[in-house]
Write a protein that holds these residues in place. Structure first.
Motif, PDB file in Angstrom:
ATOM      1  N   ASN A  80      61.164  45.704  43.341  1.00  0.00           N
ATOM      2  CA  ASN A  80      60.356  45.509  42.087  1.00  0.00           C
ATOM      3  C   ASN A  80      60.705  44.176  41.380  1.00  0.00           C
ATOM      4  OD1 ASN A  80      59.033  47.712  42.409  1.00  0.00           O
ATOM      5  ND2 ASN A  80      60.524  48.834  41.048  1.00  0.00           N
ATOM      6  N   ALA A  81      60.066  42.915  41.789  1.00  0.00           N
ATOM      7  CA  ALA A  81      60.540  41.445  41.452  1.00  0.00           C
ATOM      8  C   ALA A  81      60.398  41.469  40.019  1.00  0.00           C
ATOM      9  CB  ALA A  81      60.004  40.495  42.483  1.00  0.00           C
ATOM     10  N   ILE A  82      59.171  41.891  39.520  1.00  0.00           N
ATOM     11  CA  ILE A  82      58.701  41.832  38.271  1.00  0.00           C
ATOM     12  C   ILE A  82      58.730  43.413  37.781  1.00  0.00           C
ATOM     13  CG2 ILE A  82      57.063  41.351  36.717  1.00  0.00           C
ATOM     14  CD1 ILE A  82      56.352  39.011  38.378  1.00  0.00           C
ATOM     15  N   LYS A  83      59.371  43.452  36.515  1.00  0.00           N
ATOM     16  CA  LYS A  83      59.460  44.939  36.031  1.00  0.00           C
ATOM     17  C   LYS A  83      58.201  45.199  35.234  1.00  0.00           C
ATOM     18  CE  LYS A  83      64.304  45.361  36.633  1.00  0.00           C
ATOM     19  NZ  LYS A  83      65.762  45.619  35.914  1.00  0.00           N
ATOM     20  N   LYS A  84      57.677  46.431  35.121  1.00  0.00           N
ATOM     21  CA  LYS A  84      56.759  46.970  34.431  1.00  0.00           C
ATOM     22  C   LYS A  84      56.922  46.754  32.900  1.00  0.00           C
ATOM     23  CE  LYS A  84      53.655  50.906  33.604  1.00  0.00           C
ATOM     24  NZ  LYS A  84      53.221  52.301  34.019  1.00  0.00           N
ATOM     25  N   PRO A  85      56.053  45.760  32.082  1.00  0.00           N
ATOM     26  CA  PRO A  85      56.239  45.505  30.830  1.00  0.00           C
ATOM     27  C   PRO A  85      56.139  46.807  29.760  1.00  0.00           C
ATOM     28  CG  PRO A  85      54.344  44.147  31.669  1.00  0.00           C
ATOM     29  CD  PRO A  85      54.867  45.207  32.614  1.00  0.00           C
ATOM     30  N   ASN A  86      56.638  46.762  28.722  1.00  0.00           N
ATOM     31  CA  ASN A  86      56.488  47.994  28.062  1.00  0.00           C
ATOM     32  C   ASN A  86      55.122  47.885  27.401  1.00  0.00           C
ATOM     33  OD1 ASN A  86      59.252  48.397  28.088  1.00  0.00           O
ATOM     34  ND2 ASN A  86      59.645  47.048  26.354  1.00  0.00           N
ATOM     35  N   LYS A  87      54.699  47.096  27.195  1.00  0.00           N
ATOM     36  CA  LYS A  87      53.110  47.336  26.597  1.00  0.00           C
ATOM     37  C   LYS A  87      52.270  46.532  27.677  1.00  0.00           C
ATOM     38  CE  LYS A  87      53.926  46.379  21.647  1.00  0.00           C
ATOM     39  NZ  LYS A  87      53.778  45.440  20.664  1.00  0.00           N
ATOM     40  N   LEU A  88      52.124  47.162  28.858  1.00  0.00           N
ATOM     41  CA  LEU A  88      51.249  46.925  29.863  1.00  0.00           C
ATOM     42  C   LEU A  88      49.793  47.230  29.685  1.00  0.00           C
ATOM     43  CD1 LEU A  88      50.793  46.010  33.097  1.00  0.00           C
ATOM     44  CD2 LEU A  88      51.313  48.416  33.602  1.00  0.00           C
ATOM     45  N   ILE A  89      49.080  46.178  29.856  1.00  0.00           N
ATOM     46  CA  ILE A  89      47.412  46.626  29.636  1.00  0.00           C
ATOM     47  C   ILE A  89      46.965  47.330  30.835  1.00  0.00           C
ATOM     48  CG2 ILE A  89      45.320  45.505  29.471  1.00  0.00           C
ATOM     49  CD1 ILE A  89      46.876  42.935  28.411  1.00  0.00           C
ATOM     50  N   GLU A  90      46.269  48.297  30.411  1.00  0.00           N
ATOM     51  CA  GLU A  90      45.652  49.329  31.405  1.00  0.00           C
ATOM     52  C   GLU A  90      44.787  48.337  32.516  1.00  0.00           C
ATOM     53  OE1 GLU A  90      44.073  50.288  28.130  1.00  0.00           O
ATOM     54  OE2 GLU A  90      46.152  50.483  27.688  1.00  0.00           O
ATOM     55  N   LYS A  91      44.604  48.894  33.716  1.00  0.00           N
ATOM     56  CA  LYS A  91      44.257  48.167  34.700  1.00  0.00           C
ATOM     57  C   LYS A  91      42.602  48.001  34.561  1.00  0.00           C
ATOM     58  CE  LYS A  91      43.606  48.331  39.795  1.00  0.00           C
ATOM     59  NZ  LYS A  91      43.994  49.263  40.947  1.00  0.00           N
ATOM     60  N   ASP A  92      41.952  48.818  34.088  1.00  0.00           N
ATOM     61  CA  ASP A  92      40.606  48.722  33.770  1.00  0.00           C
ATOM     62  C   ASP A  92      40.164  47.648  32.566  1.00  0.00           C
ATOM     63  OD1 ASP A  92      39.746  50.519  35.850  1.00  0.00           O
ATOM     64  OD2 ASP A  92      39.717  52.339  34.330  1.00  0.00           O
ATOM     65  N   LYS A  93      41.054  47.768  31.572  1.00  0.00           N
ATOM     66  CA  LYS A  93      41.120  46.896  30.512  1.00  0.00           C
ATOM     67  C   LYS A  93      41.322  45.485  30.782  1.00  0.00           C
ATOM     68  CE  LYS A  93      42.724  46.775  25.604  1.00  0.00           C
ATOM     69  NZ  LYS A  93      43.800  47.405  24.617  1.00  0.00           N
ATOM     70  N   MET A  94      42.263  45.462  31.957  1.00  0.00           N
ATOM     71  CA  MET A  94      42.778  43.910  32.535  1.00  0.00           C
ATOM     72  C   MET A  94      41.731  43.610  33.021  1.00  0.00           C
ATOM     73  SD  MET A  94      45.230  41.990  32.285  1.00  0.00           S
ATOM     74  CE  MET A  94      45.828  40.603  33.117  1.00  0.00           C
ATOM     75  N   ILE A  95      40.951  44.191  33.865  1.00  0.00           N
ATOM     76  CA  ILE A  95      39.724  43.767  34.744  1.00  0.00           C
ATOM     77  C   ILE A  95      38.618  43.243  33.824  1.00  0.00           C
ATOM     78  CG2 ILE A  95      37.876  44.583  36.168  1.00  0.00           C
ATOM     79  CD1 ILE A  95      39.940  46.355  37.550  1.00  0.00           C
ATOM     80  N   SER A  96      38.519  43.924  32.565  1.00  0.00           N
ATOM     81  CA  SER A  96      37.370  43.608  31.654  1.00  0.00           C
ATOM     82  C   SER A  96      37.816  42.311  31.053  1.00  0.00           C
ATOM     83  CB  SER A  96      37.296  44.578  30.650  1.00  0.00           C
ATOM     84  OG  SER A  96      36.641  45.752  31.274  1.00  0.00           O
ATOM     85  N   ILE A  97      39.272  42.102  30.673  1.00  0.00           N
ATOM     86  CA  ILE A  97      39.680  40.945  30.232  1.00  0.00           C
ATOM     87  C   ILE A  97      39.592  39.589  31.023  1.00  0.00           C
ATOM     88  CG2 ILE A  97      41.831  39.644  29.405  1.00  0.00           C
ATOM     89  CD1 ILE A  97      42.804  42.366  28.454  1.00  0.00           C
ATOM     90  N   LEU A  98      39.906  39.818  32.353  1.00  0.00           N
ATOM     91  CA  LEU A  98      39.747  38.552  33.266  1.00  0.00           C
ATOM     92  C   LEU A  98      38.174  38.468  33.610  1.00  0.00           C
ATOM     93  CD1 LEU A  98      41.990  40.160  36.189  1.00  0.00           C
ATOM     94  CD2 LEU A  98      42.603  38.378  34.821  1.00  0.00           C
ATOM     95  N   TYR A  99      37.308  39.475  33.550  1.00  0.00           N
ATOM     96  CA  TYR A  99      35.991  39.164  33.453  1.00  0.00           C
ATOM     97  C   TYR A  99      35.526  38.277  32.242  1.00  0.00           C
ATOM     98  CZ  TYR A  99      30.938  39.824  32.908  1.00  0.00           C
ATOM     99  OH  TYR A  99      29.578  39.870  32.606  1.00  0.00           O
ATOM    100  N   ASP A 100      35.913  38.610  30.972  1.00  0.00           N
ATOM    101  CA  ASP A 100      35.678  37.639  29.941  1.00  0.00           C
ATOM    102  C   ASP A 100      36.194  36.307  29.829  1.00  0.00           C
ATOM    103  OD1 ASP A 100      34.176  39.716  28.743  1.00  0.00           O
ATOM    104  OD2 ASP A 100      35.637  40.457  27.386  1.00  0.00           O
ATOM    105  N   LEU A 101      37.469  36.501  30.449  1.00  0.00           N
ATOM    106  CA  LEU A 101      37.994  34.822  30.482  1.00  0.00           C
ATOM    107  C   LEU A 101      37.438  34.176  31.699  1.00  0.00           C
ATOM    108  CD1 LEU A 101      41.909  35.991  30.746  1.00  0.00           C
ATOM    109  CD2 LEU A 101      40.623  34.789  29.011  1.00  0.00           C
ATOM    110  N   LEU A 102      36.820  34.571  32.594  1.00  0.00           N
ATOM    111  CA  LEU A 102      36.139  33.801  33.772  1.00  0.00           C
ATOM    112  C   LEU A 102      34.522  33.560  33.061  1.00  0.00           C
ATOM    113  CD1 LEU A 102      36.792  35.548  37.097  1.00  0.00           C
ATOM    114  CD2 LEU A 102      37.493  33.371  36.435  1.00  0.00           C
TER     115      LEU A 102
END
Length: 135
Positions: free
Chosen positions: A20-42
């Motif tokens: 695990n090169a990068i450890k899971k952050p304490n406040k990880l954004i849920e995957k579905d929410k992250m997909i929506s964020i990436l969509y909005d950013l694009l």
């Protein structure tokens, strides 16, 4: 002495390996929410690239994302870094974003077609160059 040194180096190299090169952050954004964020950013980047961002600065765009999804900049960066550390999973996330963009394009073209506006007969496809590449 030489054997001890070799044994020590071998033991050190085995212990220093971490899958695990990068450890899971304490406040990880849920995957579905992250997909929506990436969509909005694009979508925001597309607006900015077309120079139709009347009063829509980068700062206001970021603030919009943070407020809409109730996150902060550090949470976004850490979550994005975490998801990007697994290339295959990150690609699947961007494939979902691409699918959402294509669906929205089809909806818009359908509405334009009903109003009698000319519509492309080709299926909308995003070129691969439009998808951010992980380096």
């Amino acid at each position: 002495m030489r054997k001890i040194l070799i044994l020590f180096c071998l033991l050190f190299s085995l212990l220093s390996c971490d899958n695990n090169a990068i450890k899971k952050p304490n406040k990880l954004i849920e995957k579905d929410k992250m997909i929506s964020i990436l969509y909005d950013l694009l979508v925001i980047e597309a607006i900015k690239s077309q120079n139709i961002n009347e009063g829509f600065s980068s700062k206001s765009a970021n603030e919009y994302i943070y407020k809409k999804y109730k996150i902060d900049s550090i949470q976004l960066v850490e979550s994005n870094k975490y998801y990007a550390s697994d290339i295959d999973e990150y690609k699947k996330m961007y494939d979902e974003v691409k699918s959402k963009l294509n669906n929205e394009t089809l909806k818009i073209e359908g509405k334009l077609n009903k109003k009698g506006a000319p519509v492309s007969t080709e299926s909308p496809q995003l070129p691969l160059s439009d998808i951010p590449q992980v380096q």
